[in-house]
Write a protein that holds these residues in place. Structure first.
Motif, PDB file in Angstrom:
ATOM      1  N   LEU B  46       0.905  -1.323  -0.102  1.00 56.60           N
ATOM      2  CA  LEU B  46      -0.183  -0.021   0.117  1.00 56.60           C
ATOM      3  C   LEU B  46       0.748   1.323   0.040  1.00 56.60           C
ATOM      4  O   LEU B  46       0.702   2.125  -0.652  1.00 56.60           O
ATOM      5  N   PHE B  47       2.076   1.352   0.980  1.00 56.29           N
ATOM      6  CA  PHE B  47       2.664   2.600   1.039  1.00 56.29           C
ATOM      7  C   PHE B  47       4.104   2.104   1.896  1.00 56.29           C
ATOM      8  O   PHE B  47       3.897   1.052   2.626  1.00 56.29           O
ATOM      9  N   ALA B  58       0.952   3.729  -6.522  1.00 59.95           N
ATOM     10  CA  ALA B  58       0.035   4.600  -7.521  1.00 59.95           C
ATOM     11  C   ALA B  58      -1.557   4.210  -7.383  1.00 59.95           C
ATOM     12  O   ALA B  58      -2.238   4.854  -7.594  1.00 59.95           O
ATOM     13  N   ASP B  59      -1.482   2.908  -7.096  1.00 63.87           N
ATOM     14  CA  ASP B  59      -2.776   2.210  -7.096  1.00 63.87           C
ATOM     15  C   ASP B  59      -3.578   2.139  -5.734  1.00 63.87           C
ATOM     16  O   ASP B  59      -4.387   1.410  -5.520  1.00 63.87           O
TER      17      ASP B  59
END
Lengths: 112, 117
Positions: B46-47, B58-59
């Motif tokens: 996710l991050f 990005a998604d």
């Protein structure tokens, strides 16, 4: 785009029946291939890192090998406690972060 | 033992009710990651934070946010959980993003399983 594909999705073995799990990858430049073990309801546990084609690493009944396009996790004479999901992941040269791209895993069941 | 600890292990929430998951580490690692893993699927990044620098994939939906108030702690906030957000959320750490061979190894917590009713 970096991609990791593992096969088979599931594998059932009898205790003592040796086999291999496959991890195929496409990356812009390999900066490490990783194998993890994941037990149900738990986080992945690190097993091996491989960095260059021809490299091999062993731990108890497990042996990981690496070529330019794939890695194998060989399981010799497995025991029921080897039952788990085995995840393969790669890190590429794209970007300078340490993030890993995972495959979907192979779920191994070893019956006594 | 040095480790990565996630709380809660199990979280049940209602559709649209905000949720916060926490992660703490005693490894003093620079990098902390949040992965989402749905049943029989690959963990999806996710991050991640490199020290205080936040890196969003990005998604990753805007519904997901993160905070890292200090080296030891990192939080995942899901602002309005939907049914599709039900998953195992995995926190991981590593020594250095661009460091040597050992630095690339991610150490994972046990995960937080989120159920959305």
């Amino acid at each position: 785009e970096d991609q990791v594909t593992q096969s088979p999705e599931a594998l059932r073995l009898q205790e003592g029946e040796s086999s291999s799990l496959n991890c195929s990858y496409t990356v812009s430049g390999l900066r490490g291939l990783f194998w993890y073990r994941q037990d149900p309801g738990k986080g992945p546990e690190f097993l091996f890192t491989l960095y260059s084609a021809g490299e091999e690493k062993e731990k108890e009944r497990l042996k990981a090998t690496l070529t330019k396009k794939e890695s194998f996790l060989h399981i010799t004479a497995p025991k029921p406690e080897d039952s788990a999901t085995y995840l393969c992941a790669v890190r590429s040269f794209s970007g300078n972060t340490g993030k890993l791209i995972f495959g979907q895993g192979t779920t191994l069941q070893v019956k006594p | 033992d040095a480790m990565v600890i996630q709380n809660p292990r199990y979280q049940v929430t209602q559709f649209g009710k905000p949720v916060t998951l926490s992660c703490s580490q005693t490894l003093n690692h620079n990098v902390m990651y949040w992965y989402q893993q749905k049943s029989s699927q690959a963990p999806k990044l996710l991050f991640h934070y490199y020290d205080k620098d936040f890196n969003n994939e990005a998604d990753t939906p805007d519904n997901f946010q993160s905070r890292r108030p200090n080296t030891s702690f990192c939080f995942l906030d899901i602002r309005s959980p939907g049914l599709g957000d039900a998953a195992m959320y995995l926190c991981a750490t590593s020594g250095l993003a661009g460091g040597g061979s050992g630095a690339n190894v991610l150490t994972f917590g046990a995960g937080s399983r989120l159920t959305v009713l």
